[in-house]
Design a protein around this motif. Structure first.
Motif, PDB file in Angstrom:
ATOM      1  N   CYS A   1       5.302  -7.446   6.114  1.00  0.00           N
ATOM      2  CA  CYS A   1       6.306  -6.541   5.520  1.00  0.00           C
ATOM      3  C   CYS A   1       7.423  -6.215   6.501  1.00  0.00           C
ATOM      4  CB  CYS A   1       5.638  -5.264   5.007  1.00  0.00           C
ATOM      5  SG  CYS A   1       5.172  -4.086   6.316  1.00  0.00           S
ATOM      6  N   GLY A   2       7.099  -6.218   7.796  1.00  0.00           N
ATOM      7  CA  GLY A   2       8.139  -5.962   8.801  1.00  0.00           C
ATOM      8  C   GLY A   2       8.605  -4.524   8.873  1.00  0.00           C
TER       9      GLY A   2
ATOM     10  N   CYS B   1       3.175   0.777   8.306  1.00  0.00           N
ATOM     11  CA  CYS B   1       2.410  -0.440   8.621  1.00  0.00           C
ATOM     12  C   CYS B   1       2.217  -0.525  10.136  1.00  0.00           C
ATOM     13  CB  CYS B   1       3.131  -1.683   8.101  1.00  0.00           C
ATOM     14  SG  CYS B   1       2.185  -3.187   8.414  1.00  0.00           S
TER      15      CYS B   1
ATOM     16  N   CYS C   1      -0.828  -7.250   8.814  1.00  0.00           N
ATOM     17  CA  CYS C   1       0.119  -6.407   8.050  1.00  0.00           C
ATOM     18  C   CYS C   1      -0.586  -5.749   6.858  1.00  0.00           C
ATOM     19  CB  CYS C   1       1.274  -7.273   7.560  1.00  0.00           C
ATOM     20  SG  CYS C   1       2.397  -6.437   6.430  1.00  0.00           S
ATOM     21  N   THR C   2      -0.298  -4.463   6.631  1.00  0.00           N
ATOM     22  CA  THR C   2      -0.974  -3.733   5.553  1.00  0.00           C
ATOM     23  C   THR C   2      -0.424  -4.068   4.166  1.00  0.00           C
ATOM     24  OG1 THR C   2       0.561  -1.902   5.819  1.00  0.00           O
ATOM     25  CG2 THR C   2      -1.523  -1.739   7.004  1.00  0.00           C
TER      26      THR C   2
ATOM     27  N   CYS D   1       3.030  -4.062  11.931  1.00  0.00           N
ATOM     28  CA  CYS D   1       4.445  -4.448  11.919  1.00  0.00           C
ATOM     29  C   CYS D   1       5.254  -3.481  12.774  1.00  0.00           C
ATOM     30  CB  CYS D   1       4.986  -4.491  10.492  1.00  0.00           C
ATOM     31  SG  CYS D   1       4.314  -5.885   9.554  1.00  0.00           S
TER      32      CYS D   1
END
Ligand code: ZN
Ligand code: ZN
Ligand code: ZN
Length: 484
Positions: free
Chosen positions: A77-78, A85, A39-40, A88
């Motif tokens: 972060c989703g 992202c 995840c970024t 995600c």
């Protein structure tokens, strides 16, 4: 925490940086990053998990970020958007794919009857009407056609040419731009995007009436035999207007487990969808008291979905993959921006086309909240409750899968055989994002996206597990969860 370094390949430099910063906790940081799937912009949480015996209430075990290296946990972060992202977004795309595919073919394990595959199924595309002439790329059997060869008059009242002899290339930035910005009805285009949700709801409400009329039934009689289920995605066209791609299914009166009666066929459903789209309208009031009738454009497409989930016609793209792909897009595809604007001046400063800027100004006048998305009020993928599984259910499956793989939980389970275990987690927000060295490590954990096959399951290779807390949860919370 132990990291299997042989499974990863990354430059030693970022690792050296992590060692300087976290010391002995560096491998734990690498493991946390791995679990977010790269995840970024993960969220950092601090807090503890406590395992209780459900019977006696005794504390069986406790783990806290205060005592465990590196002193925090990371949660992906989703974000759904590909532009925000990629890892995600890829997870979301897989969920969207699964959700749509389960409604086409069923999935007994997830509680969706495989009988749905034999129900009438239609793939329909609903477009926006014209708000003025735009540059376009039309490809037919003979190749790319000339953009516009003009109507009865060659110029508009503003003196702009209404002809464009170009054969626009696929990536030509002119595509979707108005031939005359003064003629283009930006206000109506923004109002249309803003009221798309209402137009869709009306379409779904009126569909049974057309079905009933085609079957020679009263609406009440039809409703006792048939229910409409759907999943839809919104796609931005180059001109900044949204269109809708939808899977529409007919079930029996008790939902997906029952077959529709009353002579309901896919053919009849397709005809009813087309008739409904031609008739429904929503009247809205625009700025300055302008009244506008919101209706679908005439470019309507309905296809019967075959047993293999493909709507065919040479597109060769499975419907579920098609819908899932659009579920991760945003208004950037239509020239808008991928995040909310808070100051009007941003519209003038942004690097967007003049066409998108004009549309965004109109959208701002309607509601600043939705200016970035050119008036469209979000909800890229929505579905009827009974269509198939929910995103929440898919995430719960993943959380269970992660819980099964958690060595801490496995240890407690092994010790407390026969006793029901309850885990209380209480964590608070401690920051977000990654340092440059952490980002370099995250990149090495990203998987290459490929379309999952219709039989793909959540938790299969490529969808890496992350930590078990939903991002949408409040910043301070505590929750109980029984361990299976
Ligand atoms: Zn993310
Ligand atoms: Zn053109
Ligand atoms: Zn003009």
């Amino acid at each position: 925490m132990v990291v299997d370094a042989s499974r990863t390949t990354f430059e030693p430099a970022p690792l050296a940086v992590l060692h300087r910063r976290y010391g002995a906790g560096a491998p734990a940081v690498v493991e946390l990053i791995r679990r977010t799937g790269g995840c970024t912009s993960p969220i950092r949480l601090e807090g503890e998990s406590v395992a209780f015996s459900a019977g006696s209430g005794a504390v069986l075990a406790r783990r806290s970020t205060r005592s465990d290296a590196p002193g925090f946990v990371l949660v992906a972060c989703g974000n759904r958007r590909e532009s925000r992202c990629p890892p995600c977004s890829e997870r979301y795309r897989r969920d969207a794919y699964f959700l749509v595919a389960a409604g086409l073919a069923g999935d007994e394990a997830k509680g969706v009857s495989t009988d749905v595959a034999s129900h009438p199924l239609v793939f329909a595309t609903f477009t926006a009407p014209s708000f003025g002439a735009v540059h376009r790329r039309v490809v037919d059997g003979t190749g790319v056609r000339r953009c516009r060869l003009g109507g009865p008059s060659e110029t508009c009242e503003h003196g702009a040419s209404l002809r464009c002899p170009e054969r626009h290339a696929q990536d030509d930035p002119l595509i979707g731009q108005a031939l005359c910005p003064d003629c283009y009805d930006y206000e109506a285009a923004a109002l249309w995007n803003a009221n798309l949700g209402a137009l869709w709801r009306r379409t779904i409400t009126y569909l049974p009436r057309e079905l009933a009329a085609l079957g020679g039934l009263s609406v009440a009689a039809l409703r006792s035999q048939v229910r409409v289920a759907y999943a839809k995605v919104a796609e931005f066209q180059a001109r900044g207007s949204v269109h809708i791609h939808a899977v529409i299914r007919l079930d029996g009166p008790d939902g997906p487990d029952t077959a529709p009666a009353g002579g309901a066929t896919a053919q009849r459903l397709a005809e009813a969808v087309a008739r409904t789209a031609a008739r429904v309208a929503v009247t809205v009031a625009g700025p300055g008291g302008r009244e506008l009738i919101i209706r679908w454009g005439s470019q309507m497409d309905t296809r019967l979905i075959k047993a293999d989930g493909d709507a065919g016609d040479g597109h060769g793209v499975g419907v579920a993959g098609y819908l899932a792909k659009y579920a991760t897009k945003d208004a950037q595809a239509g020239g808008g921006l991928d995040r909310r604007i808070r100051v009007e001046g941003v519209i003038e400063r942004s690097k967007i086309s003049d066409h998108a800027r004009a549309l965004m100004r109109s959208a701002w006048a309607l509601s600043p909240r939705w200016a970035h998305s050119l008036g469209f009020r979000g909800h890229f993928l929505t579905k009827a409750r009974r269509y198939s599984v929910t995103f929440a259910a898919l995430r719960a499956v993943r959380a269970d899968y992660r819980a099964q793989a958690d060595p801490w939980l496995a240890q407690i389970r092994a010790r407390a055989t026969g006793d029901q275990i309850v885990i209380r987690r209480s964590f608070h927000y401690a920051g977000s994002g990654l340092s440059p060295a952490e980002r370099a490590v995250a990149v090495s954990f990203r998987t290459n996206a490929t379309s999952p096959s219709p039989s793909a399951r959540i938790g299969s290779a490529g969808s890496r597990p992350n930590l078990g807390m939903p991002v949408s949860a409040p910043l301070h919370w505590s929750r109980h969860r029984s361990v299976p």
